[in-house]
Write an enzyme that holds these catalytic residues in place. Structure first.
Site, PDB file in Angstrom:
ATOM      1  N   GLY A  24       0.853  -1.187   0.000  1.00 35.24           N
ATOM      2  CA  GLY A  24       0.000   0.000   0.000  1.00 35.24           C
ATOM      3  C   GLY A  24       0.884   1.229   0.000  1.00 35.24           C
ATOM      4  O   GLY A  24       1.777   1.367   0.842  1.00 35.24           O
ATOM      5  N   ASN A  28       3.673   2.099   2.754  1.00 35.12           N
ATOM      6  CA  ASN A  28       5.083   1.941   2.383  1.00 35.12           C
ATOM      7  C   ASN A  28       5.897   3.177   2.756  1.00 35.12           C
ATOM      8  O   ASN A  28       7.003   3.073   3.292  1.00 35.12           O
ATOM      9  CB  ASN A  28       5.212   1.693   0.880  1.00 35.12           C
ATOM     10  CG  ASN A  28       4.630   0.362   0.446  1.00 35.12           C
ATOM     11  OD1 ASN A  28       4.444  -0.545   1.250  1.00 35.12           O
ATOM     12  ND2 ASN A  28       4.341   0.252  -0.834  1.00 35.12           N
ATOM     13  N   GLN A 152      -0.622   5.522 -10.104  1.00 31.49           N
ATOM     14  CA  GLN A 152      -1.411   5.003 -11.223  1.00 31.49           C
ATOM     15  C   GLN A 152      -2.731   5.735 -11.416  1.00 31.49           C
ATOM     16  O   GLN A 152      -3.353   5.645 -12.474  1.00 31.49           O
ATOM     17  CB  GLN A 152      -1.677   3.505 -11.042  1.00 31.49           C
ATOM     18  CG  GLN A 152      -2.584   3.154  -9.873  1.00 31.49           C
ATOM     19  CD  GLN A 152      -1.805   2.792  -8.623  1.00 31.49           C
ATOM     20  OE1 GLN A 152      -0.648   3.198  -8.464  1.00 31.49           O
ATOM     21  NE2 GLN A 152      -2.430   2.028  -7.733  1.00 31.49           N
ATOM     22  N   ASN A 174       6.466   9.288 -11.943  1.00 32.02           N
ATOM     23  CA  ASN A 174       7.461   8.658 -12.795  1.00 32.02           C
ATOM     24  C   ASN A 174       7.342   9.275 -14.182  1.00 32.02           C
ATOM     25  O   ASN A 174       6.466  10.111 -14.436  1.00 32.02           O
ATOM     26  CB  ASN A 174       7.320   7.129 -12.806  1.00 32.02           C
ATOM     27  CG  ASN A 174       5.987   6.653 -13.387  1.00 32.02           C
ATOM     28  OD1 ASN A 174       5.404   7.296 -14.276  1.00 32.02           O
ATOM     29  ND2 ASN A 174       5.505   5.527 -12.896  1.00 32.02           N
ATOM     30  N   GLY A 204      13.384   5.334 -13.058  1.00 31.42           N
ATOM     31  CA  GLY A 204      13.793   3.947 -12.885  1.00 31.42           C
ATOM     32  C   GLY A 204      15.295   3.808 -12.748  1.00 31.42           C
ATOM     33  O   GLY A 204      15.942   4.502 -11.962  1.00 31.42           O
ATOM     34  N   GLY A 207      17.654   6.863 -12.693  1.00 33.02           N
ATOM     35  CA  GLY A 207      17.664   7.808 -11.585  1.00 33.02           C
ATOM     36  C   GLY A 207      16.440   8.684 -11.541  1.00 33.02           C
ATOM     37  O   GLY A 207      15.307   8.211 -11.717  1.00 33.02           O
ATOM     38  N   ASP A 235       7.929   4.431  -3.545  1.00 31.22           N
ATOM     39  CA  ASP A 235       7.451   4.866  -2.227  1.00 31.22           C
ATOM     40  C   ASP A 235       8.609   5.102  -1.266  1.00 31.22           C
ATOM     41  O   ASP A 235       8.625   6.091  -0.520  1.00 31.22           O
ATOM     42  CB  ASP A 235       6.493   3.818  -1.642  1.00 31.22           C
ATOM     43  CG  ASP A 235       5.243   3.636  -2.489  1.00 31.22           C
ATOM     44  OD1 ASP A 235       4.770   4.632  -3.066  1.00 31.22           O
ATOM     45  OD2 ASP A 235       4.747   2.505  -2.572  1.00 31.22           O
TER      46      ASP A 235
END
Length: 314
Positions: A24, A28, A152, A174, A204, A207, A235
């Protein structure tokens, strides 16, 4: 669940390995922050299996304040089913039994959220019920830094995400989520987003980049000792960054600390399995960056003033 290949329609494939781990997004971040010795609390709706599955005990033992966890006997905790090909892609299924009932519980306890919020210096909002977030932030008069990581939900409810941008000081995404926000807002550059003082975009294995006060910081990914499972790395990255700000580190050093914290998460299955202590973070930071972890250069008062002043310019 680890598989050699994903099943086609009407096909059965064997599962090589199965693990049940706690997760979660909000939890996290709370657990990772607590491991780093930051005061940490969680406001969320649990399920009737919260205690039975020992999650209540786990959070308490990690030092997370769970006064804001709302219990219910009506439905189980939400959960994700993750199918992974080793060192390859994932397929993720998300189970959320009663979103309407969760919303009712959140709105019914909004005064509890406001009361607990006053005890903290940073309020971090992750995936969850964005209409509740909007109601809370629209009327909340606290002086805390507001951190937002839509995750998301950027793809599921992009317009709800956009309505929250004006309330936040720190925005985490991201690169895929950043691209979606640009498309929705019809922007040429992520720098054109109005509202947040600081924008951090995770890339990712490449970095992260941080945009703050007209400056661009490129933060390298810290290499883990092994790559097992990236679940929850985003997280723990947020937790590392926020904890570093609380300790008085400048933006670039906070980004490096965040990258260091995230590297530990990748080394074991599950988002909370291998979270580091501050001492472990310091050792890995010094090993990777080939320099001592610097002393904090700012007081919290200076940090918050810097962020708030930058937001006023937006």
């Amino acid at each position: 669940m680890i598989v050699d290949k994903f099943a086609a329609l009407n096909e059965t494939v064997p599962v090589k390995k199965y693990r049940y781990t706690y997760g979660g997004a909000g939890a996290n971040v709370a657990v990772a922050s607590a491991r780093l010795k930051a005061k940490s609390g969680l406001f969320a709706v649990s399920g009737y299996d919260f205690k039975k599955m020992n999650y209540e005990k786990c959070l308490t033992e990690q030092g997370v304040d769970i006064r804001g966890v709302i219990r219910t006997s009506e439905f189980p905790m939400a959960r994700s089913f993750i199918l992974s090909k080793e060192e390859s892609e994932d397929q993720i299924l998300y189970y959320y039994e009663s979103k309407k009932a969760v919303a009712q519980l959140l709105f019914h306890n909004i005064h509890l959220a406001k009361t607990l919020a006053k005890e903290y210096k940073i309020l971090h909002f992750s995936t969850g019920h964005f209409e509740f977030y909007r109601r809370f932030l629209k009327k909340y008069k606290g002086e805390q830094i507001i951190s937002f990581d839509p995750g998301q939900e950027t793809f599921s409810y992009p317009y709800r995400v956009i309505r929250l941008l004006k309330y936040c000081h720190l925005l985490f995404m991201n690169n895929h989520e950043a691209k979606r926000i640009k498309e929705i807002l019809k922007l040429k550059s992520i720098k054109e987003i109005k509202g947040p003082s600081l924008i951090c975009i995770s890339l990712g294995a490449q970095g992260a980049i941080i945009l703050f006060d007209g400056k661009f910081y490129r933060i390298p990914a810290v290499k883990p000792t092994r790559v097992i499972d990236p679940t929850g790395a985003g997280d723990s990255h947020r937790a590392g960054f926020l904890t570093a700000l609380l300790k008085g580190y400048d933006i670039e050093t906070a980004g490096r600390i965040a990258s260091t914290v995230a590297s530990f998460t990748i080394e074991a299955e599950g988002a909370q399995t291998s979270l580091p202590t501050w001492e472990k973070v310091a050792r890995r930071y010094e090993h990777f960056f080939k320099e001592p972890l610097p002393e904090p250069s700012l007081s919290w008062e200076k940090t918050i003033k810097m962020i708030l002043e930058t937001k006023h310019k937006c």
